[in-house]
Design a protein around this motif. Structure first.
Motif, short mmCIF file in Angstrom:
data_model
loop_
_atom_site.label_atom_id
_atom_site.label_comp_id
_atom_site.label_asym_id
_atom_site.label_seq_id
_atom_site.Cartn_x
_atom_site.Cartn_y
_atom_site.Cartn_z
N CYS A 1 0.82 -1.22 0.00
CA CYS A 1 0.00 0.00 0.00
C CYS A 1 0.85 1.26 0.00
O CYS A 1 0.39 2.32 -0.44
N GLY A 2 2.07 1.18 0.49
CA GLY A 2 2.96 2.33 0.48
C GLY A 2 2.62 3.41 1.49
O GLY A 2 3.20 4.49 1.46
N GLU A 3 1.68 3.16 2.38
CA GLU A 3 1.23 4.18 3.33
C GLU A 3 1.58 3.82 4.77
O GLU A 3 2.09 4.66 5.52
N ALA A 4 1.32 2.61 5.18
CA ALA A 4 1.50 2.21 6.58
C ALA A 4 2.93 1.73 6.83
O ALA A 4 3.66 1.37 5.90
N ASP A 5 3.33 1.74 8.09
CA ASP A 5 4.63 1.20 8.47
C ASP A 5 4.61 -0.32 8.28
O ASP A 5 3.62 -0.98 8.58
N ALA A 6 5.72 -0.85 7.78
CA ALA A 6 5.84 -2.30 7.62
C ALA A 6 6.06 -2.92 9.00
O ALA A 6 6.96 -2.52 9.73
N THR A 7 5.22 -3.87 9.35
CA THR A 7 5.34 -4.53 10.65
C THR A 7 5.60 -6.03 10.50
O THR A 7 5.92 -6.68 11.48
N GLU A 8 5.46 -6.57 9.30
CA GLU A 8 5.62 -8.00 9.10
C GLU A 8 6.55 -8.27 7.93
O GLU A 8 6.46 -7.62 6.90
N ALA A 9 7.44 -9.24 8.10
CA ALA A 9 8.35 -9.66 7.04
C ALA A 9 7.69 -10.82 6.30
O ALA A 9 7.43 -11.88 6.88
N ASP A 10 7.39 -10.61 5.03
CA ASP A 10 6.66 -11.59 4.23
C ASP A 10 7.59 -12.19 3.19
O ASP A 10 8.49 -11.52 2.69
N HIS A 11 7.36 -13.45 2.84
CA HIS A 11 8.09 -14.08 1.74
C HIS A 11 7.36 -13.75 0.44
O HIS A 11 6.16 -14.03 0.31
N VAL A 12 8.06 -13.18 -0.52
CA VAL A 12 7.46 -12.83 -1.81
C VAL A 12 6.94 -14.09 -2.48
O VAL A 12 5.79 -14.17 -2.90
N ILE A 13 7.79 -15.10 -2.61
CA ILE A 13 7.38 -16.41 -3.10
C ILE A 13 7.21 -17.28 -1.85
O ILE A 13 8.16 -17.50 -1.10
N PRO A 14 6.00 -17.75 -1.58
CA PRO A 14 5.76 -18.51 -0.35
C PRO A 14 6.69 -19.72 -0.24
O PRO A 14 7.03 -20.35 -1.24
N VAL A 15 7.07 -20.03 0.95
CA VAL A 15 7.95 -21.17 1.20
C VAL A 15 7.28 -22.45 0.74
O VAL A 15 7.92 -23.34 0.17
N ALA A 16 5.97 -22.56 0.92
CA ALA A 16 5.23 -23.75 0.49
C ALA A 16 5.23 -23.92 -1.03
O ALA A 16 5.02 -25.01 -1.54
N ASP A 17 5.47 -22.83 -1.77
CA ASP A 17 5.53 -22.89 -3.23
C ASP A 17 6.95 -22.92 -3.75
O ASP A 17 7.19 -22.69 -4.92
N GLY A 18 7.93 -23.12 -2.86
CA GLY A 18 9.31 -23.26 -3.28
C GLY A 18 10.18 -22.04 -3.05
O GLY A 18 11.32 -22.01 -3.47
N GLY A 19 9.66 -21.02 -2.39
CA GLY A 19 10.46 -19.83 -2.10
C GLY A 19 11.51 -20.09 -1.03
O GLY A 19 11.37 -21.00 -0.22
#
Length: 116
Positions: A62-80
């Motif tokens: 969204c580019g507005e709120a502070d980032a509070t969570e580190a997310d995997h771009v490619i999910p680990v379950a999908d091979g990330g």
């Protein structure tokens, strides 16, 4: 000693449930082995989170709120990659929730299409 009564399959409702509430004909194993079985220490997880949030202090979605969570771009379950910071992005809680729900729905839809 009493046992639970047998139950019908959750998918076809005709066969008897054998594995995870499904009969042998309706049970579909995961597409690939999950990488969540890898051993990751609390310290490694915290390093990943710290590095991603330091790089992305504002939510990438969204580019507005502070980032509070580190997310995997490619999910680990999908091979990330589980450890690579290049596979990470900082998201706010709301955007992370939306992204995770969409990924899970997509994965469940793919899995349902594979079952007979």
């Amino acid at each position: 000693m009493p046992t639970a009564p047998r139950s019908r399959c959750l998918v076809c409702r005709t066969g008897w449930a054998v594995t995870r509430g499904r009969c042998a004909d309706c049970y579909t194993p995961w597409e690939q082995r999950s990488q969540h079985g890898q051993k990751i220490t609390r310290r490694q997880r915290e390093r990943f989170r710290t590095a991603v949030l330091r790089r992305d202090p504002v939510c990438r979605a969204c580019g507005e709120a502070d980032a509070t969570e580190a997310d995997h771009v490619i999910p680990v379950a999908d091979g990330g990659s589980l450890h690579d910071v290049a596979n990470g992005q900082g998201l706010c809680h709301a955007c992370h929730d939306i992204k995770t729900r969409a990924e899970n729905a997509s994965r469940n839809t793919r899995r349902a299409r594979r079952s007979p």
